[in-house]
Design a protein around this motif. Sequence first.
Motif: not given
Length: 465
Positions: A61-76
């Motif tokens: 759901t959108m929860l997964t996308l919210m978590r992934e967005w934070g993780r991806i930003l941190s890595e990038e």
Amino acid sequence: MAEAALIGARGNSGIIFAQYFRGLSETIEATEQISIHEYAHASQSAAQYAYEAVENPVEGTMLTLMREWGRILSEESKKNTSLLDIFNRAYSTLELALDKTKEQLPILKKANVVDSGAKGFTYFIEGALHYLKNGQDSDLKKLQDDRMDSIAERSQVRSHFELDKNNRYCTECLLEGNAIEPEKIKSKLKQLGDSIVVAGSRTKCRIHLHTNEPAEVFDFLSRCGSMIYQKVDDMYHQESIIHQRKYPIALVTDSIADLPQALIDEHQIQIVHLDILYKGMNYFDKLTIQPSRLLEMVSNEKELPTFSQPNPMQVENLLDYLSTYYDSIIIITVSKELSGTYNSFHNAAKNFKNKDFQISVINSKMNSGAQGLLVKKCTEYLKAGLPHHEIVQKVEAVIASGKILVQVHNLDYRRSFSHDFLFSFCVWGQTSRKKYKDNQAYKNYKLRTSAFILWFPKKSKNGGL
């Protein structure tokens, strides 16, 4: 912005998104500038806030996308120095995560679609990226139009609701107070439904759940704070109309009509619930409060409820919605001598944007069980496949041939209650006082107060009731 998101939130995803904004606002310090590293950290924290607001978080759901967005930003943010470059890379990865939601929920995999809330969050990030690329002079109207066209392609996104009567009411409430306890609210609501989201703080809280007992839910929430906003949508009713419409003509009535839920479901009757105001709280008649509970609340009080007709916007929205799925609409209202409800419908129908769409508003000249049985008679005509004009003629003939006698046990509320609150009992058919208890109407409708009605319809010229 976080408070505005909470107040304006609509639906399960909207409230989760509002909680996401709350997480951002409480993590980011009040400053005009932040670094990409601070924003990445705030995004991860915001995702955690969103997860905690949901009683049973579901991946895909959108929860997964919210978590992934934070993780991806941190890595990038550790690899690149350009903000635009970081957002571009992160957004591309987010789109891949969105596509993977098809595999995370069985219902999405079966339909080969992505989650609608997750898609909405992706649109939000895309809008932010669009602004970074183009600034204030960007053509946001074109972006909006493109996205609206995409949303219209319903085969690509899907909500999780299936045609089911279990926890059929999508219920929302905005509470204000000084000591709201979100965790206590979540704990109680677990007993009353599912899809629970409780977002906000101790002073302002937004609640969402699916339930079969909206009246019990709002009775509890009214004790937790002041209810600023409430909404109840019958998801089963909405889905059945869209996918399993029974008649080409929509039948509408107001909540003054006493009707069994089984009859409402069987014939897809649209009920417009009147507003009840009591001690600063607003309720929807027979939906967020039941008559028995209201009578209990006022039994020893000097202050009594007031009632209002449906607001024009509510009626206009309903007619607009029904015109999308039906060929015409028949509306049967409580007697216009007792309420302004008839005028609300009449004015909305007269000013309806599509002048070629047929809408008939009928004054029942009755209320309560008598009005309900008139609606029931109309369903028989719908089931028989009669055309619109003939149904209207037959219903008006029944109204003209009927008489109502009323008996009450006491007059305690005679000056204080609105006429709309005469909850009563009626009998359909040529009968007598001696035989009324054997009538089928007596078995189908419960006596809700000390008042009851006997209706002795006369034979019309054509031999019908």
